[in-house]
Write a protein that holds these residues in place. Sequence first.
Motif, PDB file in Angstrom:
ATOM      1  N   TRP A   8       0.827  -1.213   0.000  1.00 51.70           N
ATOM      2  CA  TRP A   8       0.000   0.000   0.000  1.00 51.70           C
ATOM      3  C   TRP A   8       0.858   1.259   0.000  1.00 51.70           C
ATOM      4  CZ3 TRP A   8      -4.198  -1.085   4.333  1.00 51.70           C
ATOM      5  CH2 TRP A   8      -5.013  -2.141   3.914  1.00 51.70           C
ATOM      6  N   PHE A  17      -5.496   4.672  -2.631  1.00 51.29           N
ATOM      7  CA  PHE A  17      -5.195   5.714  -1.648  1.00 51.29           C
ATOM      8  C   PHE A  17      -4.744   6.982  -2.365  1.00 51.29           C
ATOM      9  CE2 PHE A  17      -4.402   1.717   0.636  1.00 51.29           C
ATOM     10  CZ  PHE A  17      -5.197   1.906   1.759  1.00 51.29           C
ATOM     11  N   GLY A  26      -4.426   4.106   6.520  1.00 57.14           N
ATOM     12  CA  GLY A  26      -5.177   2.900   6.214  1.00 57.14           C
ATOM     13  C   GLY A  26      -4.537   1.662   6.828  1.00 57.14           C
TER      14      GLY A  26
END
Length: 278
Positions: A8, A17, A26
Amino acid sequence: VLALNLLWISNPQAWGFADGGAAVRGSFAFAALWWALFSIPLFRNVPEPPASGNGNGERRSVFAATMGTVKSLRDTFHHLKRYREALLMMVAFLIYNDGVNTVIRVGATYGTEIGVPQSRLLLAILAIQFIGLPFAYFYSHLAARIGTRKAIYLALATYLCICGVGFVMTETWQFFLLAGLIGSAQGGAQALSRSLFASLIPKEKSSEFFGFYGVGDRFAGIMGPALFWVAVTVTGSSRAGLLGLGVFFVTGAYLLSRVDVEGGRALAVDQILALARR
């Protein structure tokens, strides 16, 4: 979880994102959900005895429980003093393990200080987990061949190397070398120390003594970060702080060398036989 979070943060837009900061937030939220999900089997399936007492006596009960815990720790310490080698082993462990834990805690901060990108920091932390597992088995086999204490010495020598590498480190690849060294020694130093301590105490006292062992570990964890902070404050750099942690490994190894392992094990066995005769 860490591997997914690393993906991520490394490429936040591909995972929906807005930016790296959103990916970090997150990751925290995902960790919370992970804990919540895997707590459910515990809460649903593990029975617990009903609570005793009533609301009026709750404050007094908490105070009594706290004082009972303090008394229990004091009694355990008096019992442990009868096993000199186990006590000395525990003191040695608390000292060098303070250095081990401090290296782990300040590693990422130090990496940031020398300019290692955040994605590389996370990748190094992830690598430590994968390296640690096979090396834990390696140290187990090594201890069987050369003895537990000598295997612990090797792990502590590795941590001294970590302090030296950290002191001269300037490049990202050196940070990965540091992570590899930490992963190779972390499991060995801690697991073998617990194993050696267990061999020096009577089996029926293991829960009591390991409880004290754990409490002592928490309080001993103050010294390493305190020394690191002082060194950073005085010198303005984490380099001196990391190098200064070597004193914990040297001191702990010296105290460990003073432990009469065979004598301690014989005393523990004698206590077991004495109880069996009763």
